[in-house]
Design a protein around this motif. Structure first.
Motif, mmCIF file in Angstrom:
data_model
loop_
_atom_site.group_PDB
_atom_site.id
_atom_site.type_symbol
_atom_site.label_atom_id
_atom_site.label_comp_id
_atom_site.label_asym_id
_atom_site.label_seq_id
_atom_site.Cartn_x
_atom_site.Cartn_y
_atom_site.Cartn_z
ATOM 1 N N ARG A 243 24.089 83.046 -7.052
ATOM 2 C CA ARG A 243 25.370 83.379 -7.703
ATOM 3 C C ARG A 243 26.399 82.260 -7.604
ATOM 4 O O ARG A 243 27.227 82.100 -8.494
ATOM 5 C CB ARG A 243 25.954 84.652 -7.086
ATOM 6 N N HIS A 244 26.387 81.495 -6.511
ATOM 7 C CA HIS A 244 27.487 80.558 -6.266
ATOM 8 C C HIS A 244 27.084 79.086 -6.220
ATOM 9 O O HIS A 244 27.859 78.231 -6.659
ATOM 10 C CB HIS A 244 28.213 80.940 -4.978
ATOM 11 N N GLU A 245 25.920 78.770 -5.671
ATOM 12 C CA GLU A 245 25.540 77.368 -5.535
ATOM 13 C C GLU A 245 24.737 76.847 -6.731
ATOM 14 O O GLU A 245 24.980 75.746 -7.214
ATOM 15 C CB GLU A 245 24.750 77.159 -4.244
ATOM 16 N N LYS A 246 23.787 77.619 -7.190
ATOM 17 C CA LYS A 246 22.920 77.134 -8.267
ATOM 18 C C LYS A 246 23.655 76.908 -9.590
ATOM 19 O O LYS A 246 23.298 75.970 -10.305
ATOM 20 C CB LYS A 246 21.708 78.022 -8.423
ATOM 21 N N PRO A 247 24.675 77.699 -9.939
ATOM 22 C CA PRO A 247 25.387 77.355 -11.180
ATOM 23 C C PRO A 247 25.942 75.928 -11.153
ATOM 24 O O PRO A 247 25.837 75.191 -12.132
ATOM 25 C CB PRO A 247 26.510 78.394 -11.257
ATOM 26 N N ARG A 248 26.493 75.522 -10.028
ATOM 27 C CA ARG A 248 27.029 74.164 -9.908
ATOM 28 C C ARG A 248 25.907 73.129 -9.981
ATOM 29 O O ARG A 248 26.021 72.113 -10.661
ATOM 30 C CB ARG A 248 27.805 74.014 -8.586
ATOM 31 N N VAL A 249 24.809 73.406 -9.288
ATOM 32 C CA VAL A 249 23.684 72.474 -9.262
ATOM 33 C C VAL A 249 23.104 72.291 -10.664
ATOM 34 O O VAL A 249 22.917 71.168 -11.140
ATOM 35 C CB VAL A 249 22.599 72.958 -8.271
ATOM 36 N N TYR A 250 22.827 73.394 -11.353
ATOM 37 C CA TYR A 250 22.228 73.302 -12.690
ATOM 38 C C TYR A 250 23.200 72.704 -13.712
ATOM 39 O O TYR A 250 22.791 71.957 -14.590
ATOM 40 C CB TYR A 250 21.725 74.668 -13.157
#
Length: 156
Positions: free
Chosen positions: A89-96
């Motif tokens: 929910r919080h880290e992967k959106p930024r990474v992708y």
């Protein structure tokens, strides 16, 4: 490498249901889909992620032989489970978004209100567009996908 803990059987079944739902689109465009078995190299920081589902053209650029380059991936999807909730929910959106993956599909069957979120238009490490529906409602996967997904398939 960013890898979430293994989920329940339902977690894998949801990713497989997505794969099945996209079959007509994959055939029409010659795209390849993979349930949990493809690593994606995030261009820039060169982090490696293992999405629950990856959609890419067969000629997607690679880093070496084992990783697809994120800027060539069409869509990634993550299925939220108790062990992956914060990361998905919080880290992967930024990474992708940093890796310029055009569409991030977040399937959240464990939220207070189970739902599906589409994040798109990555810019400067964030997604500019967010659309969320309650599980069971249709949601549009925007360009480059261009597909209306019936999320009732995830209700089991």
């Amino acid at each position: 490498m960013i890898v979430s803990p293994m989920g329940s059987p339902e977690h894998g079944w949801i990713a497989a249901d997505l794969h099945d739902a996209l079959l007509p689109l994959r055939r029409e465009h010659g795209w390849r889909g993979s349930v949990g078995s493809v690593n994606v190299c995030i261009e820039g920081p060169r982090d490696s992620c293992a999405p629950d589902y990856t959609l890419a053209a067969p000629d997607c650029p690679r880093r070496g032989q084992l990783e697809l380059l994120s800027s060539g991936v069409l869509m990634v999807a993550e299925v939220v489970s108790p062990g992956s909730a914060h990361i998905d929910r919080h880290e992967k959106p930024r990474v992708y978004a940093t890796g310029r993956v055009p569409v991030y599909l977040l399937i959240d069957p464990i939220g207070d209100e189970p739902g599906v979120t589409v994040l798109s238009k990555p810019a400067d490490g964030a997604y500019a567009m967010t659309t969320r529906v309650t599980m069971g409602s249709p949601i549009t996967l925007p360009a480059p996908i261009g597909f209306e997904l019936d999320t009732s398939i995830f209700k089991g």
